[in-house]
Design a protein around this motif. Sequence first.
Motif, PDB file in Angstrom:
ATOM      1  N   ARG A  68      -5.092  -1.404 -10.052  1.00 31.45           N
ATOM      2  CA  ARG A  68      -6.204  -0.346 -10.090  1.00 31.45           C
ATOM      3  C   ARG A  68      -7.177  -0.953  -8.590  1.00 31.45           C
ATOM      4  NH1 ARG A  68     -11.173   0.858 -14.306  1.00 31.45           N
ATOM      5  NH2 ARG A  68     -12.299   2.330 -13.000  1.00 31.45           N
ATOM      6  N   SER A  69      -6.772   0.031  -7.532  1.00 31.65           N
ATOM      7  CA  SER A  69      -7.476  -0.174  -6.360  1.00 31.65           C
ATOM      8  C   SER A  69      -8.866   0.089  -6.169  1.00 31.65           C
ATOM      9  CB  SER A  69      -6.436   0.499  -5.315  1.00 31.65           C
ATOM     10  OG  SER A  69      -7.237   0.437  -3.740  1.00 31.65           O
ATOM     11  N   LEU A  70      -9.542  -0.932  -5.507  1.00 32.63           N
ATOM     12  CA  LEU A  70     -10.915  -0.501  -5.339  1.00 32.63           C
ATOM     13  C   LEU A  70     -11.193   0.695  -4.572  1.00 32.63           C
ATOM     14  CD1 LEU A  70     -13.954  -1.949  -5.721  1.00 32.63           C
ATOM     15  CD2 LEU A  70     -13.610  -2.840  -3.407  1.00 32.63           C
ATOM     16  N   ASP A  71     -10.362   0.851  -3.609  1.00 29.48           N
ATOM     17  CA  ASP A  71     -10.550   2.103  -2.857  1.00 29.48           C
ATOM     18  C   ASP A  71      -9.644   3.193  -3.313  1.00 29.48           C
ATOM     19  OD1 ASP A  71     -10.480   3.720  -0.688  1.00 29.48           O
ATOM     20  OD2 ASP A  71      -9.175   2.616   0.612  1.00 29.48           O
ATOM     21  N   GLU A  99       0.946  -1.378  -0.169  1.00 32.11           N
ATOM     22  CA  GLU A  99       0.095  -0.076   0.045  1.00 32.11           C
ATOM     23  C   GLU A  99       0.800   1.144   0.108  1.00 32.11           C
ATOM     24  OE1 GLU A  99      -2.693  -0.044   3.226  1.00 32.11           O
ATOM     25  OE2 GLU A  99      -3.652  -2.049   2.786  1.00 32.11           O
ATOM     26  N   TRP A 100       0.488   2.249  -0.814  1.00 31.36           N
ATOM     27  CA  TRP A 100       1.117   3.366  -0.867  1.00 31.36           C
ATOM     28  C   TRP A 100       2.745   3.430  -1.072  1.00 31.36           C
ATOM     29  CZ3 TRP A 100      -1.461   7.901  -0.904  1.00 31.36           C
ATOM     30  CH2 TRP A 100      -2.846   8.213  -0.441  1.00 31.36           C
ATOM     31  N   LEU A 101       3.079   2.736  -2.208  1.00 35.96           N
ATOM     32  CA  LEU A 101       4.387   2.262  -2.523  1.00 35.96           C
ATOM     33  C   LEU A 101       5.089   3.649  -2.929  1.00 35.96           C
ATOM     34  CD1 LEU A 101       6.883   0.572  -2.811  1.00 35.96           C
ATOM     35  CD2 LEU A 101       5.699   0.025  -5.186  1.00 35.96           C
ATOM     36  N   GLU A 102       4.385   4.350  -3.956  1.00 40.73           N
ATOM     37  CA  GLU A 102       5.087   5.153  -4.449  1.00 40.73           C
ATOM     38  C   GLU A 102       5.249   6.744  -3.615  1.00 40.73           C
ATOM     39  OE1 GLU A 102       2.708   6.219  -7.992  1.00 40.73           O
ATOM     40  OE2 GLU A 102       3.547   4.289  -9.090  1.00 40.73           O
ATOM     41  N   GLN A 103       4.364   6.499  -2.553  1.00 42.71           N
ATOM     42  CA  GLN A 103       4.378   8.032  -1.407  1.00 42.71           C
ATOM     43  C   GLN A 103       5.348   7.540  -0.667  1.00 42.71           C
ATOM     44  OE1 GLN A 103       2.503  11.067  -1.556  1.00 42.71           O
ATOM     45  NE2 GLN A 103       2.791  10.523  -3.665  1.00 42.71           N
ATOM     46  N   ALA A 104       5.644   6.221  -0.118  1.00 40.35           N
ATOM     47  CA  ALA A 104       6.732   5.820   0.699  1.00 40.35           C
ATOM     48  C   ALA A 104       8.014   6.536   0.713  1.00 40.35           C
ATOM     49  CB  ALA A 104       6.597   4.578   1.056  1.00 40.35           C
ATOM     50  N   ASP A 105       8.577   6.927   1.725  1.00 38.30           N
ATOM     51  CA  ASP A 105      10.069   7.324   2.010  1.00 38.30           C
ATOM     52  C   ASP A 105      10.865   5.838   2.125  1.00 38.30           C
ATOM     53  OD1 ASP A 105       9.657  10.049   2.070  1.00 38.30           O
ATOM     54  OD2 ASP A 105       8.804   9.756   3.998  1.00 38.30           O
ATOM     55  N   LYS A 158     -15.176   0.073   0.536  1.00 40.14           N
ATOM     56  CA  LYS A 158     -14.132  -0.303  -0.268  1.00 40.14           C
ATOM     57  C   LYS A 158     -12.969  -0.300   0.796  1.00 40.14           C
ATOM     58  CE  LYS A 158     -16.298   2.050  -4.095  1.00 40.14           C
ATOM     59  NZ  LYS A 158     -16.419   3.533  -4.674  1.00 40.14           N
ATOM     60  N   ARG A 159     -13.020   0.619   1.660  1.00 37.80           N
ATOM     61  CA  ARG A 159     -11.794   0.350   2.582  1.00 37.80           C
ATOM     62  C   ARG A 159     -11.821  -0.882   3.173  1.00 37.80           C
ATOM     63  NH1 ARG A 159      -8.406   4.326   4.974  1.00 37.80           N
ATOM     64  NH2 ARG A 159      -8.945   5.404   3.064  1.00 37.80           N
TER      65      ARG A 159
END
Length: 295
Positions: free
Chosen positions: A137-140, A118-124, A267-268
């Motif tokens: 393509r995430s449902l949420d 989850e949130w790979l591209e936003q992670a440091d 969805k979540r």
Amino acid sequence: MTVRFRLDDDQRALREGMRRLLQRRFDGAALRAAADGPQRLDRALWRALGEAGFFASRLPEAAGGVGLGLPEAALLFEEAGRALLPGPLVATHLAAGAVPGAATGERVVAAVDGGLVEWLEQADVVRGDAAGAVPLRSLDPLTPLHRVPGGPAASPDPVAVLLTAAEQLGTAGRVCELAAQHARAREQFGRPIGAFQAVAHLCAGMLVRTETARAAVYAAAVTADPVDIAAARLLAAEAAVRGARDCLQVHGGMGFTWESEVHLHLKRAWVRTQRTGGVTESEELLAAELSAGGV
């Protein structure tokens, strides 16, 4: 029959403080803006969570943490689930003390969870091998996902399972509130729809499942027993998913509109069921315990 756990004064203050923080920093307007906009984390909000001790709640005070326990962490994550707070909350919380900046919210930490991140591209920082990850393509709309190729997943961390269950509990409680509010306000044939037996039964079922899950999650947070945690995860997932579906039923077609938050909760809740090995992992753990005569 429902069972209500009595929180002490400090625990109630902790929960209410987190709820007030999220009401200020991630209210309905912020939730809508996040769902409508690009999938980006609010770094200012992330730091505010760090300042409030969300990520460092279980770190000892000597290590710069708050020095609380798993029950208090579960209360914080319940509030996060109630607010539909986005981001790799569990991964960053578990990284506090191991990844510099995670405890304070200065760094966002994602983790490979089975075949998903989850949130790979936003992670440091990404914990685990995310090589070859491809976007899904995430449902949420508030949970971007990547799939990672590889072998079988490692055994899930029981704390991660419990904190996910706490988030599911927060969703279950919120959709129960939304359904009850709508049932009181919406009128048909000159009467609130909550006066009709079918709607009243839906709301009652949601409340029973929520309070049953609450008892299980709070108890598992105290015992930290993997079997108790597995049971809590299953009950909380059912309360969240079935509760969100029943909330949609109470709202009728309005619940499916983009302007409503009800469908976002469903969805979540569905996405959370895929974490930490999926609900099947907890079912198998409970089945093994039953087969061994431990329950």
